[in-house]
Motif scaffolding. Structure first.
Motif, PDB file in Angstrom:
ATOM      1  N   SER A  43       1.883  42.328  -8.515  1.00 10.74           N
ATOM      2  CA  SER A  43       1.159  41.062  -8.500  1.00 10.74           C
ATOM      3  C   SER A  43       2.046  39.938  -7.979  1.00 10.74           C
ATOM      4  CB  SER A  43       0.650  40.725  -9.900  1.00 10.74           C
ATOM      5  OG  SER A  43      -0.021  39.489  -9.908  1.00 10.74           O
TER       6      SER A  43
ATOM      7  N   ALA B 255       2.354  40.402  -4.270  1.00 11.62           N
ATOM      8  CA  ALA B 255       1.123  39.968  -3.604  1.00 11.62           C
ATOM      9  C   ALA B 255       1.065  38.448  -3.534  1.00 11.62           C
ATOM     10  CB  ALA B 255      -0.100  40.519  -4.342  1.00 11.62           C
ATOM     11  N   SER B 256       1.489  37.800  -4.598  1.00 14.28           N
ATOM     12  CA  SER B 256       1.516  36.338  -4.618  1.00 14.28           C
ATOM     13  C   SER B 256       2.500  35.794  -3.589  1.00 14.28           C
ATOM     14  CB  SER B 256       1.905  35.852  -6.016  1.00 14.28           C
ATOM     15  OG  SER B 256       2.121  34.471  -6.025  1.00 14.28           O
TER      16      SER B 256
ATOM     17  N   GLN C 159      -3.817  40.731  -4.690  1.00 14.87           N
ATOM     18  CA  GLN C 159      -3.447  40.214  -6.009  1.00 14.87           C
ATOM     19  C   GLN C 159      -4.629  40.283  -6.974  1.00 14.87           C
ATOM     20  OE1 GLN C 159      -1.909  36.207  -6.259  1.00 14.87           O
ATOM     21  NE2 GLN C 159      -0.852  36.688  -8.162  1.00 14.87           N
TER      22      GLN C 159
END
Length: 74
Positions: free
Chosen positions: A49, A52-53, A61
């Motif tokens: 996550s 992805a951010s 995300q």
């Protein structure tokens, strides 16, 4: 909370009151292994996550966050 966490807590209390039987010791080892696997999977998803951010991939995300939510609801 997973049922395995409840059993682990029960075994911890029993261990502090008396010695565990061999069957209970086996149960505790199994619970610890399941807990470690659960924690490892959750940490992996949280790291994904973050990645992805950092790459600004909001679709990825959101997918990861939904997987985290499903895992956390167990």
């Amino acid at each position: 909370m997973l049922p395995v966490h409840e059993r682990l807590a029960e075994l911890w209390v029993l261990r502090n009151c008396r010695g565990l039987t061999e069957s209970e010791k086996t149960d505790m080892e199994h619970c610890l292994a399941v807990n470690a696997s659960f924690c490892r999977e959750l940490a992996h998803l949280k790291n994904l996550s973050l990645l992805a951010s950092m790459t600004e991939d909001s679709d990825w995300q959101h997918d990861i966050c939904s997987r985290i939510e499903k895992l956390s609801r167990v």
